[in-house]
Design an enzyme around this catalytic site. Structure first.
Site, PDB file in Angstrom:
ATOM      1  N   LYS A  67      -3.433   2.225  -2.887  1.00  0.00           N
ATOM      2  CA  LYS A  67      -4.369   1.158  -2.503  1.00  0.00           C
ATOM      3  C   LYS A  67      -5.804   1.708  -2.371  1.00  0.00           C
ATOM      4  CE  LYS A  67      -1.801  -0.019   1.068  1.00  0.00           C
ATOM      5  NZ  LYS A  67      -0.575   0.762   0.775  1.00  0.00           N
ATOM      6  N   THR A  68      -5.951   2.827  -1.685  1.00  0.00           N
ATOM      7  CA  THR A  68      -7.277   3.433  -1.535  1.00  0.00           C
ATOM      8  C   THR A  68      -7.813   3.891  -2.885  1.00  0.00           C
ATOM      9  OG1 THR A  68      -6.680   4.187   0.691  1.00  0.00           O
ATOM     10  CG2 THR A  68      -8.590   5.219  -0.340  1.00  0.00           C
ATOM     11  N   ASP A 112      -9.428  -0.251   5.307  1.00  0.00           N
ATOM     12  CA  ASP A 112      -8.013   0.082   5.349  1.00  0.00           C
ATOM     13  C   ASP A 112      -7.393  -0.472   6.631  1.00  0.00           C
ATOM     14  OD1 ASP A 112      -5.672   1.142   4.428  1.00  0.00           O
ATOM     15  OD2 ASP A 112      -6.120   3.206   4.976  1.00  0.00           O
ATOM     16  N   THR A 161      -0.413  -2.380   4.861  1.00  0.00           N
ATOM     17  CA  THR A 161       1.020  -2.211   4.624  1.00  0.00           C
ATOM     18  C   THR A 161       1.806  -3.349   5.277  1.00  0.00           C
ATOM     19  OG1 THR A 161       1.182  -0.812   6.586  1.00  0.00           O
ATOM     20  CG2 THR A 161       0.833   0.294   4.486  1.00  0.00           C
ATOM     21  N   ARG A 220       2.204   9.463  -3.778  1.00  0.00           N
ATOM     22  CA  ARG A 220       1.798  10.409  -2.734  1.00  0.00           C
ATOM     23  C   ARG A 220       2.911  11.399  -2.442  1.00  0.00           C
ATOM     24  NH1 ARG A 220      -0.066   7.583   2.554  1.00  0.00           N
ATOM     25  NH2 ARG A 220      -1.845   7.038   1.208  1.00  0.00           N
TER      26      ARG A 220
END
Length: 341
Positions: A67-68, A112, A161, A220
């Protein structure tokens, strides 16, 4: 490393200079999520042709899916600045006002954990998103008045999330809704191979395939495990990551072929052995395994549910037949034990 680097706390090793480049900068380098990338590309090109800011973007999905990274890619593709913050960092309305009044036109403003915004800041965002203005109260008591402060047109990118915790008035102000899903094995293999190439880590095809299959569908996690494989290969071999190195190293890390770690298996074992396969509530389960309920619900459960190891019911979490099979436990033995009580 010179003395000035030590005093500043900067890490200037060659390897550390390369690793930030693992994060892709353009959509064409972003692996997986093909449909999402195709649509985003159209939205970005259309906004650039009109010389307008991109419509506000809502990003949701489990942690670690990019997302980032996508927020940064959108700014790069648009050729504009990006400003990054998180909802917990915005403590007072003046914090938001300070950020929005100093951005340049068409900036991508990334927040975020947007589900954690405070109500006062969220309400200030409503007008900023729609009218590119901020309501600011000057004075107190009977003499108080509202001043509208213009802000440059910008693109708000909100990531979370927990999309269910975002209020409806805020959610409906986003023009583009993007949901990131877990990655397939082939997509993760491409990510592993790309990261290995950037970090100049030699890796065989079967090693990349094994890594992709135990990465929980998450880039990740794939990159984190790749770095650990690099360590094992460097010390125990000639630096090349092979299938044998991966297999032996995963055993050391207690990661199985499904990507389940020790705590994942502990969660499944607890449901089965202590609660006869379930149902058991999330809070009770979190206490039983010694983990926070947020970590349980945000990180562990989504993957276990997606892989079919547990299921949620109105009464709690229940272990599936696959969980018994994976742990090598006799389902009838534990379910009958529950009937005795």
């Amino acid at each position: 490393m010179d003395s000035s680097s030590l005093l500043s706390g900067e890490i200037v090793g060659d390897d550390d200079k390369k690793e930030p480049a693992i994060r892709p900068q353009l959509l064409e380098d972003f692996q997986g999520q093909a449909k999402l990338k195709e649509n985003l590309s159209i939205y970005i090109k259309a906004a650039k042709e009109r010389n307008d800011p991109l419509d506000h973007v809502f990003l949701s999905g489990p942690p670690g899916l990019g997302k980032t990274t996508l927020a940064g890619i959108m700014a790069n593709e648009l050729g504009v600045e990006t400003r990054v913050t998180s909802a917990p960092a915005l403590d007072k309305p003046k914090d938001l006002a300070g950020l929005l009044t100093t951005i340049s036109e068409r900036t991508v403003f990334f927040i975020d954990e947007i589900h954690r915004l405070k109500p006062a800041i969220e309400e200030m965002l409503y007008i900023a998103m729609e009218d590119y203005e901020l309501d600011w109260i000057i004075g107190q008591g009977p003499s108080a008045r509202t001043l509208r402060i213009p802000v440059p047109p910008f693109t708000l990118v909100g990531a979370t999330t927990k999309p269910g915790r975002v209020s409806s008035p805020l959610y409906t102000r986003f023009g583009i809704n993007v949901r990131l899903d877990f990655y397939s094995h082939s997509e993760l293999r491409s990510i592993v191979e790309r990261s290995a190439e950037i970090m100049e880590i030699p890796i065989t095809g079967d090693a990349a395939d094994k890594l992709s299959r135990c990465s929980r569908g998450t880039p990740r996690v794939a990159n984190r495990i790749l770095r650990r494989m690099r360590d094992f290969a460097q010390i125990q071999s000639d630096g090349k990551i092979t299938g044998k190195i991966v297999e032996n190293s995963l055993k050391r890390l207690e990661i199985d072929d499904y990507g389940l770690e020790k705590l994942d298996r502990e969660i499944l074992k607890t449901i089965i052995t202590k609660y006869s396969g379930g149902p058991v509530g999330a809070e009770t389960l979190a206490i039983s395994v010694g983990e926070g309920i947020d970590s349980l619900e945000d990180f562990y459960e989504p993957y276990l549910i997606q892989q079919g190891f547990i299921k949620r019911t109105s009464r709690g979490r229940v272990a599936t037949a696959l969980a018994y099979e994976h742990l090598g436990l006799d389902r009838s033995e534990y379910e009958n034990q529950g009937l005795l009580f």
